[in-house]
Motif scaffolding. Sequence first.
Motif, PDB file in Angstrom:
ATOM      1  N   GLU A   1       4.790  -9.981  13.797  1.00 10.99           N
ATOM      2  CA  GLU A   1       3.198  -9.652  13.858  1.00 10.99           C
ATOM      3  C   GLU A   1       2.693  -9.051  12.687  1.00 10.99           C
TER       4      GLU A   1
ATOM      5  N   ALA B   1       2.828  -0.248  16.841  1.00  7.30           N
ATOM      6  CA  ALA B   1       3.098  -0.798  18.108  1.00  7.30           C
ATOM      7  C   ALA B   1       3.148  -2.371  18.085  1.00  7.30           C
ATOM      8  N   LEU B   2       3.259  -2.858  16.919  1.00  7.05           N
ATOM      9  CA  LEU B   2       3.312  -4.367  16.901  1.00  7.05           C
ATOM     10  C   LEU B   2       4.850  -4.604  16.107  1.00  7.05           C
TER      11      LEU B   2
ATOM     12  N   PHE C   1       1.406   3.194   4.149  1.00  7.69           N
ATOM     13  CA  PHE C   1       1.403   1.479   4.714  1.00  7.69           C
ATOM     14  C   PHE C   1       0.358   1.072   5.693  1.00  7.69           C
ATOM     15  N   SER C   2       0.033  -0.376   5.339  1.00  6.53           N
ATOM     16  CA  SER C   2      -0.975  -1.041   6.266  1.00  6.53           C
ATOM     17  C   SER C   2      -0.208  -1.539   7.278  1.00  6.53           C
ATOM     18  N   LEU C   3       0.549  -0.800   8.146  1.00  5.39           N
ATOM     19  CA  LEU C   3       1.320  -1.460   9.129  1.00  5.39           C
ATOM     20  C   LEU C   3       0.959  -0.856  10.540  1.00  5.39           C
ATOM     21  N   PHE C   4       1.292  -1.809  11.438  1.00  4.24           N
ATOM     22  CA  PHE C   4       0.842  -1.306  13.000  1.00  4.24           C
ATOM     23  C   PHE C   4       1.956  -0.898  13.616  1.00  4.24           C
TER      24      PHE C   4
ATOM     25  N   PHE D   1       0.724  -1.062   0.124  1.00  6.33           N
ATOM     26  CA  PHE D   1       0.121  -0.199   0.014  1.00  6.33           C
ATOM     27  C   PHE D   1       0.848   1.161   0.077  1.00  6.33           C
TER      28      PHE D   1
ATOM     29  N   ALA E   1       2.341 -11.554  10.138  1.00  2.64           N
ATOM     30  CA  ALA E   1       1.377 -12.577  10.386  1.00  2.64           C
ATOM     31  C   ALA E   1      -0.185 -11.929   9.993  1.00  2.64           C
ATOM     32  N   LEU E   2      -0.104 -10.601  10.068  1.00  6.09           N
ATOM     33  CA  LEU E   2      -1.531 -10.218  10.079  1.00  6.09           C
ATOM     34  C   LEU E   2      -1.884 -10.092   8.494  1.00  6.09           C
ATOM     35  N   GLY E   3      -1.185 -10.229   7.667  1.00  9.68           N
ATOM     36  CA  GLY E   3      -1.178  -9.981   6.359  1.00  9.68           C
ATOM     37  C   GLY E   3      -1.229 -11.399   5.617  1.00  9.68           C
TER      38      GLY E   3
ATOM     39  N   ARG F   1       6.090  -9.207   3.550  1.00  8.69           N
ATOM     40  CA  ARG F   1       4.652 -10.043   3.861  1.00  8.69           C
ATOM     41  C   ARG F   1       4.084 -10.505   2.522  1.00  8.69           C
TER      42      ARG F   1
END
Lengths: 310, 508
Positions: free
Chosen positions: B100, B95-96, B90-93, B87, B103-105, B151
């Motif tokens: 992780e 605080a993770l 970014f479709s990132l988190f 994207f 894994a979410l993707g 990912r």
Amino acid sequence: MMLGGINPAVLIASLMVAAVPIILAAIGELVVEKAGVLNLGVEGMMIMGAICGFAAAVATGSPLMGFVGGALGGAALSVIFALLTQFLMANQVATGLALTLFGLGLSSLIGQGYVGIKPPPTARLDLGPLSDIPVLGTILFRHDVMVYVSVAAVAVVWAVLRYTRTGLVLRAVGENHDAAHALGYHVIRIRFLAILFGGAMAGLGGAYLSLIRVPQWTDGITAGAGWIALAIVVFASWKPWRVLLGAYLFGGIAVLQLNLQAAGARIPVEYLSMSPYLITILVLVIMSADKSRAAAAAPAALGKNFHASR
Amino acid sequence: MTTGDLLRVEGLTKAYPGVVANSDVSFAIKPGEVHALLGENGAGKSTLVKMIYGLVRPDHGRMLLRGAEYAPAEPRAARASGVAMVFQHFSLFEALNVAENVALGMENPPKLRELAGKIRQVSQDYGLPLDPSRMVGDLSAGERQRVEIIRCLLQDPKLLIMDEPTSVLTPQEVEILFQTLRQLSAEGTAILYISHKLEEIRALCDEATILRRGKVVATCTPRDRSAREMAELMVGTVLTPPARSGTAKGAVALEVAGLTVDSPIPFGTSLKNVSFKVQRGEVLGIAGVAGNGQDELLLALSGELRSGVDAVQIAGVGMGTAGPNERRRAGLVSAPEERLGHAAAPDMSLVENALLSGDTRKGLTRHGFIDWGKTRAFAEEIVKEFDVRTPGTWVAARALSGGNLQKFVVGRELSQAPSVIVINQPTWGVDASAAAAIRQAILDRAAEGAAVVVISQDLDELLEIADRFAALNEGRLSAPRPVQGLTIDEIGLMMGGAHGMEVAHGHA
């Protein structure tokens, strides 16, 4: 062993009991906030749990059904919050405050017929010889089942958040709902379920108050426990075991305050009754003093509504 | 030819209330092909790829993947069919940690420990070094992009969609990304590459589809066309670059000396010993990859973030402890990057927004009461002079398109007869003609004797308008150098080089 007229073993045992409602409500709210939702209606959901649990227990004569009823009552009230904030995009802070006021009013309406009634007693868990261990037995092994349930709830929430995919997705939704949506997770559905869980846990905490801790129904029985639960979530920087720690700390202050009164300490009662709330305020101020760290610990999407428009 | 196409898109149409994002779009990609999707902001590129990735459902038209009907209901389905996407935002988190996030993707991620091993393996194979246990919030933009790419790669995609991947990278990082993409393409992965940077597309892509206002206006082979030809296809008009007049430089209007401040933003970058001087009539361009202290520098200059008294001097007077209004009074105006919510209050009208920053210098209030007549006249003057397309000045800021609001916000600051101008990302997300107008206006103010600091991630823009050039890297500012004679390689090194990236190795 006595210290100034207070037996420490009994004190610890009773603070564990005093902390149960706060632990249950706080661990539920922690899950809700980890999903990115700020539900300030904990107090309202607790008191609804208290009256629904009380009514269910009186009607069926079973304390177990009382706790089930309490959880359902809390969850039912949280459905209102979930519908308003997740589908109708209402402001979470305002809706949560309204939920508390509504819960207080509704519970006192439902509770009119229950004043002065005694609920069916909850038996202590019989742990046989364990209960007879000196000191340790008094502290750990002479409680009702809900004390152990509350600790187990903390352990389960911790493990689920840390080790399971469900927990990971929940944290992801609370961290960045747009990204979670882009990856194909159902933000609204996950938040809805988290809110329901939070409501059920708050209801359970409320039912503990009316069925075991007090045990009878009076208006405003929660007396601010829901607000303390909310404060403890922040105090714990959204970490489950710190919720337990925080709740025992606050439970301890509350119990100590009662014991000091009983022991005839020469401090006016009002100061002692104020102390847990005063300490809540102090802790919150200290926690938020370091702005960047407080902001980094909080779920980044906390309190923000999600709309899949883009 | 239908056979041999990996993905075929036929007559896709998607309309939103009030705007047709895509109208009858068709194109095809072969396995291993690098296909460019070219267009300006708002041309409908993002909507198109969101349909391919299953985030948006088309109103009409159909898609064929390897000859079979393909209509993903959600990203999960698209990923299962071998379509992956990196994207733009970014479709990132944050605080993770990296593992992780990866894994979410994924559909069925292995245990985190095994996954960490796989991440190391893939990052080795494609020369994208990455530590699985690091927190994403602490990573640079280039490293974050690696997380996204890895990912995708872990799912062994047949089609990789990349939405504006280079906007956050240094030139060296771009070169390494291209080598990774070429390696992927050689292995048979098709790549759909979205960009508006023409030279990149000429360097990388085999085919290009050009979109304008939601329609396919041309298809071409980028290597055979000049960048100018493609730009004109993309924009639809002939562009004139801004004219620069060689005015003499005056006295130092803004001096920053040893500016060191902590970032107020979570996961932000603190400024470390930043020093520079800007003379009247001069434009200083500050480059840097996003997240290297640009936002903090703007805050420290505008007065939203305080520092030592002499760290920021306006016309020789220490203003480091002064707030935004005092600095405005001293002649410094600023326009932050975020238009909605920082530069403008989204739900307030243009008149009200004009008042918010214009009051100090234009005197729009008297004895605490707002002089609405004067304020309205000021807003109308901005709208007229900067060609803001709006039904009127009573319209809420939110209702304006990105480019028009940007013209208004920049125009509002430039219309206050400032002696120092600080702008962060003046033309971010703005279409080419509006961008040209904004750049011209900035140059005009400099010619009138204002000292200008332009912070931007668009190198071409800085090279076009700046007299001197410096780069922010991890909160430190390089020594400013004259733009003339500066090469792209030197600029890349000033921006921090390749940030420890290695060139792709492994099979290839």
